[in-house]
Design a protein around this motif. Structure first.
Motif, PDB file in Angstrom:
ATOM      1  N   ASN A  64     -12.316   9.839  -4.808  1.00  0.00           N
ATOM      2  CA  ASN A  64     -10.974   9.928  -5.385  1.00  0.00           C
ATOM      3  C   ASN A  64     -11.134   9.942  -6.897  1.00  0.00           C
ATOM      4  OD1 ASN A  64      -8.261   9.843  -6.018  1.00  0.00           O
ATOM      5  ND2 ASN A  64      -7.979   7.709  -5.423  1.00  0.00           N
ATOM      6  N   ALA A  96      -5.330  10.759  -2.488  1.00  0.00           N
ATOM      7  CA  ALA A  96      -6.504  10.916  -3.351  1.00  0.00           C
ATOM      8  C   ALA A  96      -6.643  12.373  -3.792  1.00  0.00           C
ATOM      9  CB  ALA A  96      -7.755  10.466  -2.613  1.00  0.00           C
ATOM     10  N   THR A 118      -3.949  14.904   0.492  1.00  0.00           N
ATOM     11  CA  THR A 118      -4.879  14.890  -0.641  1.00  0.00           C
ATOM     12  C   THR A 118      -4.916  16.291  -1.240  1.00  0.00           C
ATOM     13  OG1 THR A 118      -6.744  15.341   0.823  1.00  0.00           O
ATOM     14  CG2 THR A 118      -6.283  13.036   0.325  1.00  0.00           C
TER      15      THR A 118
END
Length: 448
Positions: A64, A96, A118
């Motif tokens: 991340n 992330a 993400t």
């Protein structure tokens, strides 16, 4: 007799049982968060070493990151591609990102996985940030280099070259579903168990050192998490620009206080430790040497003000040098381009202003106190006692006791005459700790 072979087999089985259990397949999971720095490369190296020593089936890195240093990123890619254990980059947890340098790291890995919600991409190289927070783009030469580097990573792994190049040239970002459809990543998984289940039987996108292309076998594997070491936790704080900056300045101030108040040794000792920690922290994300020089010059001005008061001249020069040095510390190109993002720099500007004001006020009032102290006559000693007026509390015959300025002193009559209790006397001299006195004139004021 027939029982002996059976007992022998049982004994052999018991002896071999631990080794059989120890041979169980293992997958290591580690976490990397925050800006990519040289220390991040050290983390990757440590994680890979652990996985290699234990002959792991694979190493999963939960990534991340918003990006970071290009040199550190390329070092990490090299470490991954020279690993004898498959390295899987897993953009995790939900929310992330693997942006900028993080995308290069993912593209250089043996397998890429992403958790839902993400993103990956946005790799356009930049020099830093301008004073208003806008991005300063890198020149064409640098852009071409990173475009070619991304293309080579994609081509080597057989991933989508067109999308990979757009990550750099158009700042393209993709969701997990888009990245999977575009053949940029290989797996979309909710968590590590889901990743192991979906990646089981897949072939690595890159050859593993010494093994070639590997078919991943995650059937009945044991998952072991690699926790953060004490140094990981420490560096995560030190590599924060604001914390590193404050440590640097508090450390320098500690040295100043130590030099100005010799004998205690605590301020300079603590200051030296904090100064080293601040420099270490700055080194992980880069800094402008000119900024450090100006900050040190500011501290020299402050010391000069404390030792030779100039009624604020050195203080003003010190504050100006301190502010300019602090602004230049995180910039390059004369301070018009900054190495950190706008949010971080906004926080730092507050810290810079607060520290500058506190330093200015401290040395301004400290300087005034020093000037007054130097102008004030000494309150103790022979010179100060001469002329003081007191009262006799024990007859001087010719010796006795007098009270001067609230203190009792042994005294002797200068002329040898007897001076009775309650009479006013004037100090005319001292012999050791004995006052030499004489009767005071009628208009002399007794000092209680």
């Amino acid at each position: 007799m027939r029982k002996e072979p059976l007992l022998l087999l049982i004994l052999i089985a018991l002896i071999l049982a631990p080794s059989v259990q120890g041979a169980k397949k293992v997958v290591y999971v580690a976490k990397v968060e925050g800006t990519i720095t040289e220390y991040t490369a050290d983390q990757f190296q440590r994680y890979i070493d652990i996985a290699e020593r234990n002959n792991a089936e694979a190493l999963i890195i939960e990534l991340n990151t918003p990006g970071g240093l290009g040199d550190a990123m390329m070092r990490i890619v090299s470490e991954i591609q020279n690993s004898s254990v498959p390295v899987i980059i897993y953009v995790y947890p939900r929310g992330a990102i693997a942006a900028s340098a993080g995308t290069y790291i993912a593209m250089g890995s043996h397998l890429i996985a992403m958790a839902p919600a993400t993103s990956i991409g946005a790799c356009e190289p930049i020099l830093g940030y301008s004073q208003n927070g806008s991005i300063v783009r890198a020149p064409e030469k640098i852009r071409n280099f990173y475009t070619a580097y991304m293309r080579s990573l994609a081509e080597e792994s057989g991933r989508n070259t067109t999308a990979a190049v757009k990550f750099v040239t158009e700042d393209l970002s993709l969701t997990p579903e888009e990245a999977l459809k575009a053949h940029v990543i290989e797996v979309v998984a909710d968590d590590v168990p889901d990743l192991l289940r979906k990646a089981n039987g897949m072939r690595t996108k890159l050859p593993v050192k010494g093994k070639g292309y590997v078919v991943l076998d995650f059937t009945d594997v044991q998952v072991r998490h690699i926790g953060n070491s004490i140094s990981d936790v420490l560096i995560s704080y030190l590599s924060n620009p604001a914390i590193a900056y404050i440590l640097l300045n508090v450390g320098i101030l500690g040295l100043i206080f130590g030099f100005l108040t010799p004998g205690w040794h605590v301020p300079e000792t603590v200051g030296a430790i904090l100064l080293v920690l601040g420099v270490v922290g700055l080194g992980y994300f880069g800094y402008n040497t000119a900024g450090v020089i100006l900050i040190i010059l500011a501290m020299i001005f402050f010391i000069a003000e404390a030792l030779t008061p100039t009624f604020g001249l050195f203080t003003v020069a010190g504050v100006a040098s301190f502010i300019m040095g602090s602004l230049l510390l995180f910039g390059k190109g004369g301070g018009s381009i900054y190495l950190i993002n706008r949010e971080t720099f906004s926080m730092l500007r507050i810290a810079i202003i607060v520290l500058a004001v506190l330093l200015g006020l401290f040395f301004l009032f400290g300087m005034t106190a020093v000037v007054r102290a130097r102008r004030r006559k000494p309150e103790t000693g022979k010179e100060e006692m001469i002329g003081a007026v007191g009262k006799v509390v024990e007859d001087l015959d010719p010796e006795g006791v007098v009270k001067v300025r609230g203190e009792l002193w042994k005294a002797v009559s200068k002329t040898g005459e007897i001076i009775r209790v309650g009479e006013t006397v004037k100090v005319t001299g001292m012999r050791g700790l004995t006052l030499i006195v004489e009767k005071a004139e009628g208009d002399a004021e007794w000092q209680e």
